[in-house]
Design an enzyme around this catalytic site. Structure first.
Site, PDB file in Angstrom:
ATOM      1  N   ASP A 264      -0.759  11.073  -0.041  1.00 49.27           N
ATOM      2  CA  ASP A 264      -1.426   9.716  -0.631  1.00 49.27           C
ATOM      3  C   ASP A 264      -2.565  10.160  -1.338  1.00 49.27           C
ATOM      4  OD1 ASP A 264      -1.816   6.380   1.177  1.00 49.27           O
ATOM      5  OD2 ASP A 264      -2.314   7.010  -0.638  1.00 49.27           O
TER       6      ASP A 264
HETATM    7  C1  GLC Z   1      -3.278   4.133  -1.792  1.00 55.47           C
HETATM    8  C2  GLC Z   1      -2.171   3.708  -0.714  1.00 55.47           C
HETATM    9  C3  GLC Z   1      -1.051   3.876  -1.223  1.00 55.47           C
HETATM   10  C4  GLC Z   1      -0.434   3.933  -2.232  1.00 55.47           C
HETATM   11  C5  GLC Z   1      -1.303   5.029  -3.254  1.00 55.47           C
HETATM   12  C6  GLC Z   1      -1.152   4.896  -4.649  1.00 55.47           C
HETATM   13  O1  GLC Z   1      -4.356   4.713  -1.198  1.00 55.47           O
HETATM   14  O2  GLC Z   1      -2.551   4.189   0.624  1.00 55.47           O
HETATM   15  O3  GLC Z   1      -0.060   3.178  -0.296  1.00 55.47           O
HETATM   16  O4  GLC Z   1       0.745   4.052  -2.948  1.00 55.47           O
HETATM   17  O5  GLC Z   1      -2.774   4.836  -2.927  1.00 55.47           O
HETATM   18  O6  GLC Z   1      -2.038   3.818  -5.294  1.00 55.47           O
END
Ligand code: GLC
Length: 721
Positions: A264
C-alpha cells in the site's frame, strides 16, 4: 501474446533497472511539467535517468494523459518495457454505482459482476489496466470509515461479492480492451483495527483470522485475482508488508497465489514509524524478504535493494523472480503487444455516463436500498400535488461516496431532480433546514423547513452523513446523525405525518434517537450517479425496495464492534433485550442487540415463509442435504425477497457463531404468487477452524434456518454423521 523471451529480457537488464521495475509512482512524476527534482523527486532519490525504468504508475486516469506518459516512457526506456497503470476503481470509473457497503446490501452477485464489468469498460478505455479492487476486509465496526469499501460483516457475503468483482472486472482474459486486472485488498483484517481507528493495530488469533477474516481474500485468489495488497495495520505485532507467515506461508504456499504482491502507499516506509526498521534499507530488506514485489510510493527498494543484493542480504535470483513475475503479468495484460491496452480518448467520452451505464447504476441504486422502517406512509402516492424536500441531502449531488473514481457530484442525479423527472406536474419545495456538518448547531433554517412540511402533501426528509466523513482516515467516535439533523427530522415529522426519512451515509449510523419519531426510513447509502432517480422510484413505488443490510446498525456506538454471527457467552441474557439482567453478559444502559440487524430489510409487500423441507436429517461427509423453502408474496405488490440460509453448529470443540450465513437467493414473486427456493448443504460448508487451526467439521447436530439474525422464520435440524 507477444513472442518476447521474458527471461532473456530480465537477464539483459541492469541491477538498478530490475529494482526500478518494481517501483510504483504517481503519474505526476512523468508529466515533465510537474516533475520537481528538488521536491518529491529529490525525496525519492530520483533523477530524469532513473525515471526511465520505473515499472508502474499509480492513480492517473484519462486516456490522453496515459497515452502521453506511456509513449514518452517507451521512447526513453532502454528495455522498452511498458509501464502498467493502476488505479482505485472501487465502485465506478465515471459512472458511479453504489459504494460496496451498499452493493453488499443488494445481496446480488450478478448485479455486482455487471457493475464491475461496466466499471472495467470505462476504466480500460481511460487507460487504467489494474484496479485496486475488491476490498474485502470484514467490517464489524462502524466507527471505521473504510467500512464503506467492504460488503460488511459476513465472511460468506464478502467472499461471493469479492469473487463477483474479480470476475466482472477481469472476465476470462485481462488482455481484452474492455477488461482490467484486479488486486484484492487489504490482507489482512484491516477492518479489525482497535477502537475502530483507521490504520490501528490488529490483534486477532490465527483461529479467528482463518475463520472470519481470511475467507474473502482466499475467495478472490481462488477467483483468479492477479494482485494482492497487504494492509497498513500491524497484525499480531507484525505489519503484513513484512509478514512472511502471511505473504509466503499462507498466501503463496497455502492458497497457491502466484501473482504480484504490491505494497500500500508508503507501507514499506511506514515500518520505520512502526518501529521495525531504523531506516529505508531495513524497510527494503524486511518487505522484500517477506514477499512484497512492488513498492508503492516509498523509496526503500529504489535506494537500497541493489545495495542489499551487493551485500548478499538479498539474493539477486529473488529479485529476478519478482521482476519476471511482474513482466509475466504485463504480458498477460497484453502490454507488450498493445502498451495502451485499449486506451481511447474517443471511446472514453462515449462510454462515460452513457445511457446504458446510467441504467446499470440506477438499478444498482434501487437494489441496494434498504427499507428499515415503514409504518405505512411509503410508497407515497404519485398523485401528490405538493412535495417538500427537507434536509441537507434534498438537492445535492454529493451522494457518490468516497473512492468514486472520476465521478463528479454535478453528474449525480439529486433527489430533487429525480422526483421532478418522475412527477413533472408536482410542485416541489426544497428547504435544507440545517447542514450535516459535525458540530454545526445552527437551527435557523428550521422554521422554513417546518412551514414547507406543513404545506406539503408528502415530505421527504433527506439527511445523513457527508460523503467525506467515511472512507480512508475517516473514523468517528460518535455515530449519531451529525449537526442538528436529528432535531430537524423530529420537528419535520411532527409537522407532517406523511413524511419519510431518506438516509445518505457511508457507514451504519446510530438512529436510536429518531427511529420512534419518524414514520419511515429508507437507507440509500451513497448511491452514486443515479441516486436521485432511484430514490424517486423507491419513494413513489415504481420500485419495491428489496435490499437487506449487510452490516449491523448499533443502538449505541458503545456496542461496537457488533455483528450477527457472535458467540454465545456462558451467561446469556434471559430477559428482553434492553432490560438489565444482573450477572449476565449485558450493559447497564443499552441492549446487546443492534437497532437494525444484518440481513434485515422491509418490502412494500409481505413475504410469508410457508414451509422449509429438508430431504434428509442425516448428512454424511460425502452426502448432501437439499433444503426447499416455500415463500409466498401475500401482499398486493410484486417484489423481490432475499431468502437467506443459516446454519448453527450446536456442540463443537470450539465456540461457534449463533448463526452463520451459508447461502442466499433473491427471488421475484408477483403479488399473490408463491415460489420455492432450493439450497444444497454439503459437509465442507460445515467446517470451521478448531483450537489447533485445523479446518474440520465435527459430527453432531446442526440447525438450519431461513430468515435473518434474531428473526428466523423457519428452523429445522440435521445431524452430521
Ligand atoms: C490508499 C489505500 C489503498 C489504495 C492505495 C492506492 O492508501 O489504502 O486502498 O488502493 O492507497 O490509492
Amino acid at each position: 501474446m507477444s513472442n518476447i523471451d521474458l527471461k532473456a529480457l530480465v537477464s539483459q537488464m541492469t541491477l538498478q533497472e530490475k529494482v526500478d521495475q518494481l517501483f510504483q509512482l504517481t503519474g505526476n512524476f512523468f508529466l515533465s511539467a510537474q516533475a520537481d527534482i528538488t521536491g518529491p523527486m529529490g525525496f525519492f532519490g530520483l533523477d530524469e535517468e532513473s525515471l526511465k525504468s520505473i515499472g508502474t504508475v499509480l492513480g492517473s486516469g484519462g486516456a490522453e494523459k496515459i497515452i502521453e506518459i506511456q509513449k514518452k516512457h517507451l521512447s526513453e526506456d532502454r528495455n522498452k518495457i511498458p509501464m502498467v497503470f493502476m488505479r482505485d476503481i472501487i465502485h465506478g470509473c465515471r459512472t458511479v454505482y453504489p459504494m460496496p457497503l451498499a452493493m453488499g446490501s443488494s445481496f446480488d452477485t450478478e448485479l455486482m459482476e455487471e457493475c464491475s464489468y461496466m466499471a472495467a469498460r470505462e476504466a480500460s478505455v481511460s487507460g487504467t489496466q489494474v484496479t485496486f479492487t475488491p476490498m474485502v476486509d470484514i467490517s464489524r465496526d462502524a466507527r471505521w470509515g473504510r467500512i464503506m469499501e467492504s460488503c460488511g460483516e459476513d465472511p460468506y457475503l464478502n467472499s461471493v461479492m469479492g469473487a463477483a468483482q474479480v470476475k466482472g472486472f477481469q472476465g476470462d482474459d485481462i488482455s481484452k480492451p474492455d477488461r482490467v486486472a484486479t488486486c484484492v485488498k487489504h490482507l489482512a483484517a484491516y477492518g479489525a483495527g482497535e477502537a475502530g481507528r483507521d490504520y490501528n493495530n490488529v490483534e486477532v488469533s490465527e483461529r479467528a483470522l482463518r475463520e472470519f477474516y481470511f475467507p474473502p481474500y482466499k475467495a478472490c485468489v481462488d477467483a483468479g485475482t492477479k494482485m494482492v495488497m497487504p494492509s497498513f495495520n500491524s497484525l499480531n505485532g507484525i505489519p503484513p508488508i513484512a509478514n512472511k507467515w502471511l505473504l509466503k506461508n499462507v498466501l503463496r504456499d497455502e492458497w497457491g497465489f502466484n501473482g504480484v504482491i504490491i505494497s500500500d502507499w508508503n507501507a514499506v516506509g511506514e515500518l520505520i514509524n512502526q518501529g521495525l526498521a531504523d531506516g529505508y534499507k531495513e524497510c527494503a530488506r524486511l518487505s522484500f524478504e517477506a514477499g512484497c514485489d512492488i513498492e508503492m510510493m516509498s523509496p526503500a527498494y529504489h535506494k537500497h535493494l541493489a545495495e542489499l543484493i551487493g551485500e548478499g542480504k538479498i539474493l539477486e535470483e529473488e529479485l529476478d523472480a519478482a521482476v519476471l513475475r511482474f513482466l509475466e503479468f504485463k504480458e498477460e495484460l497484453g502490454l507488450f503487444d498493445d502498451p495502451y491496452h485499449g486506451a481511447d480518448p474517443i471511446k472514453e467520452k462515449e462510454l462515460a455516463l452513457c445511457p446504458e451505464h446510467r441504467e446499470i447504476a440506477y438499478r444498482a441504486a434501487c437494489e441496494s436500498a434498504v427499507l428499515l422502517k415503514n409504518d405505512g406512509v411509503l410508497p407515497f402516492s404519485k398523485d401528490v400535488k405538493r412535495i417538500a424536500l427537507i434536509g441537507p441531502f434534498a438537492d445535492t449531488g454529493a451522494i457518490k461516496g468516497a473512492w468514486a473514481g472520476s465521478g463528479r457530484d454535478d453528474e449525480c442525479v439529486t433527489v430533487r431532480e429525480g422526483i421532478e423527472r418522475l412527477l413533472p406536474n408536482a410542485q416541489i419545495v426544497t428547504a435544507v433546514g440545517c447542514s450535516a456538518t459535525i458540530g454545526d448547531n445552527d437551527t435557523s433554517g428550521f422554521d422554513e423547513a417546518i412551514k414547507a412540511a406543513k404545506d406539503a402533501d408528502a415530505v421527504v426528509i433527506c439527511i445523513g452523513e457527508p460523503q467525506n466523513y467515511s472512507g480512508e482516515g475517516c473514523s468517528r467516535t460518535d455515530l449519531h446523525l451529525t449537526g442538528v439533523q436529528e432535531e430537524l427530522a423530529k420537528a419535520v415529522s411532527a409537522a407532517n405525518k406523511n413524511s419519510a426519512v431518506l438516509l445518505f451515509n457511508g457507514r451504519p449510523l446510530v438512529l436510536t434517537d429518531i427511529v420512534d419519531n419518524v414514520n419511515a426510513i429508507l437507507e440509500m447509502w451513497m448511491p452514486g450517479t443515479e441516486g436521485g432517480s432511484a430514490a424517486a422510484s423507491l419513494l413513489f413505488g415504481d420500485v419495491n425496495p428489496c435490499g437487506k443490510l449487510c452490516v449491523s446498525f448499533p443502538k449505541s456506538v458503545g456496542q461496537c464492534p457488533i455483528y450477527y454471527n457472535y458467540f454465545n457467552t456462558g451467561k446469556p441474557k434471559k430477559k428482553k433485550d434492553g432490560e438489565y439482567e444482573s450477572f449476565t453478559s449485558n450493559y447497564l444502559d443499552c441492549g446487546n442487540l443492534p437497532l437494525f440487524f444484518f440481513g434485515e430489510g422491509l418490502s412494500y409487500t409481505d413475504f410469508v415463509y410457508e414451509s422449509m423441507t429438508i430431504d434428509k436429517n442425516v448428512l454424511d461427509e460425502n452426502g448432501e442435504i437439499n433444503v426447499s423453502v416455500r415463500v409466498r408474496n401475500a401482499g398486493e405488490r410484486d417484489g423481490k425477497e432475499v431468502v437467506q440460509l443459516y446454519i448453527r453448529d450446536l456442540i463443537s470443540e470450539a465456540v461457534r457463531p449463533v448463526q452463520e450465513l451459508i447461502g442466499f437467493k433473491k427471488v421475484f414473486l408477483k403479488a399473490g404468487e408463491s415460489g420455492t427456493v432450493t439450497f444444497r448443504i454439503t459437509e465442507p460448508q460445515l467446517r470451521y477452524y478448531n483450537f489447533n487451526c485445523e479446518c474440520v467439521s465435527e459430527k453432531g447436530d446442526f440447525t438450519v434456518s431461513v430468515g435473518y439474525a434474531n428473526h428466523m422464520k423457519l428452523t429445522d435440524k440435521f445431524t452430521l454423521e
